[in-house]
Design a protein around this motif. Structure first.
Motif, PDB file in Angstrom:
ATOM      1  N   ASN A  52      49.446  47.560  49.865  1.00 30.15           N
ATOM      2  CA  ASN A  52      50.872  47.453  49.129  1.00 30.15           C
ATOM      3  C   ASN A  52      50.580  47.361  47.633  1.00 30.15           C
ATOM      4  N   GLY A  53      49.358  47.468  47.151  1.00 28.22           N
ATOM      5  CA  GLY A  53      49.140  47.340  45.743  1.00 28.22           C
ATOM      6  C   GLY A  53      48.797  45.821  45.398  1.00 28.22           C
ATOM      7  N   ASN A  54      48.741  45.211  46.140  1.00 28.73           N
ATOM      8  CA  ASN A  54      48.550  43.565  45.868  1.00 28.73           C
ATOM      9  C   ASN A  54      47.042  43.436  45.681  1.00 28.73           C
ATOM     10  N   GLN A  55      46.683  42.651  44.741  1.00 33.79           N
ATOM     11  CA  GLN A  55      45.345  42.295  44.034  1.00 33.79           C
ATOM     12  C   GLN A  55      44.413  41.536  45.614  1.00 33.79           C
ATOM     13  N   LEU A  56      43.389  41.891  45.667  1.00 25.05           N
ATOM     14  CA  LEU A  56      42.759  41.482  46.778  1.00 25.05           C
ATOM     15  C   LEU A  56      42.075  40.203  46.353  1.00 25.05           C
ATOM     16  N   TYR A  57      41.530  40.311  44.804  1.00 23.44           N
ATOM     17  CA  TYR A  57      40.760  39.104  44.306  1.00 23.44           C
ATOM     18  C   TYR A  57      41.843  38.299  43.205  1.00 23.44           C
ATOM     19  N   ALA A  58      41.975  37.087  43.461  1.00 22.22           N
ATOM     20  CA  ALA A  58      42.840  36.377  42.799  1.00 22.22           C
ATOM     21  C   ALA A  58      41.974  35.269  41.797  1.00 22.22           C
ATOM     22  N   ASP A  59      42.565  35.379  40.753  1.00 28.82           N
ATOM     23  CA  ASP A  59      41.926  34.462  39.588  1.00 28.82           C
ATOM     24  C   ASP A  59      43.141  33.479  39.286  1.00 28.82           C
ATOM     25  N   GLY A  60      43.553  32.306  40.081  1.00 27.42           N
ATOM     26  CA  GLY A  60      44.518  31.759  39.567  1.00 27.42           C
ATOM     27  C   GLY A  60      44.047  30.315  38.967  1.00 27.42           C
ATOM     28  N   VAL A  61      44.883  29.420  38.853  1.00 26.56           N
ATOM     29  CA  VAL A  61      44.780  28.218  38.235  1.00 26.56           C
ATOM     30  C   VAL A  61      43.996  26.992  39.134  1.00 26.56           C
ATOM     31  N   ASN A  62      44.289  27.456  40.845  1.00 24.09           N
ATOM     32  CA  ASN A  62      43.755  26.550  41.600  1.00 24.09           C
ATOM     33  C   ASN A  62      41.911  27.056  41.849  1.00 24.09           C
TER      34      ASN A  62
END
Length: 294
Positions: free
Chosen positions: A188-198
């Protein structure tokens, strides 16, 4: 508050030792992912369940069956880790607490680099086990490029752990893989790698990047594991010793020669800690490894 010239050996003041250990924990991928326990002696046995107790359907008036849980007791054995830092002779007259406050970052960096290198790849390691050794033993590795994209390689590596009844709950990786991870997308085009605040996540699991020079990129791109099977034991207290006349063979000066403390009017502070590492189950670890010949 002690003076170094009067106290040439001893324990680093508790406040500074605590700060050093906090810095070690922040800089070490292994300490951030693994199960860490305190040790009150140089050895400690950790109970690990290998087979759980069973539950049974029981009819009215029937005898309830019983079963016995299986346990193993792997033993953590603490080994001494030492770092030597040359400083000017004037430090002998400084208060002990001030000196270690100034040097705590250098001490911590040397410690966490050595810890990660030993536990991940067995580099200069005194321990019987390390994660890469477990991966080689279990065969839980996927060569980079086996799948169409990096995420498929990682997923296939995870499957080798899951096939043995374990669950990957985190990753360690070289810092150079971040660009490839940022480009990963699902259908769906969503990132598999998340670089978030948590924190940073891959497949919704935490990922730690090795920035300290401990990662051996010739052996692995990324490592996944059930990190409950990666055990670290830490003995309390960091000891120090003041060296005044040693030649530091492993430390080279600008002239290319080993540092001679006596000749160069220096002293050195040797800090030591005791730490144990154990990879309990070989099948609980996996890796995406570099392509052969790359």
């Amino acid at each position: 508050m002690g003076i170094l010239k009067d106290e040439l050996t001893g324990f680093v003041p508790v406040e500074q030792a605590t700060e050093i250990m906090k810095d070690v924990a922040r800089g070490s991928s292994i300490l951030r992912l693994s199960k860490v326990s305190q040790m009150t002696s140089d050895t400690k046995k950790i109970p690990v369940m290998t087979e759980g107790a069973g539950a049974y359907w029981v009819g009215e008036g029937e005898r309830i069956q019983t079963s016995k849980a299986g346990w193993i007791y792997p033993e953590l054995k603490a080994k001494k880790l030492a770092v030597i830092i040359p400083v000017t002779k004037e430090k002998l007259n400084d208060a002990t607490i001030d000196v270690f406050n100034e040097l705590k970052e250098s001490i911590a960096e040397a410690f966490y680099k050595a810890i990660d290198a030993a536990a991940l790849f067995g580099t200069n390691s005194p321990f019987a086990s390390n994660i890469m050794k477990s991966i080689e033993t279990s065969g839980n590795k996927i060569e980079l490029g086996t799948g169409a994209t990096l995420d498929l390689d990682v997923s296939d590596a995870m499957a080798t752990v899951e096939g043995s009844g374990f669950d990957v709950n985190g990753f360690a990786a070289k810092i150079g893989i971040k660009n490839s991870l940022r480009k990963l997308r699902d259908a769906n085009g969503n990132q598999l790698y998340a670089d978030g605040v948590n924190g940073k996540e891959l497949f919704s699991q935490p990922i730690e990047f090795s920035r300290n020079g401990a990662w051996d990129k010739t052996k692995a791109e990324i490592i996944g594991a059930d990190w409950d099977k990666s055990l670290v034991g830490i003995r309390e207290g960091i000891e120090y010793e003041i060296l005044k006349e040693a030649t530091l063979e492993g430390t080279v000066d600008e002239d290319g020669k080993p540092i001679s403390l006596a000749e160069q009017d220096l002293i050195a502070i040797k800090a030591t800690m005791r730490l144990a590492y154990l990879a309990v189950k070989d099948e609980a670890f996996c890796a995406v490894v570099p392509k052969v010949g790359a």
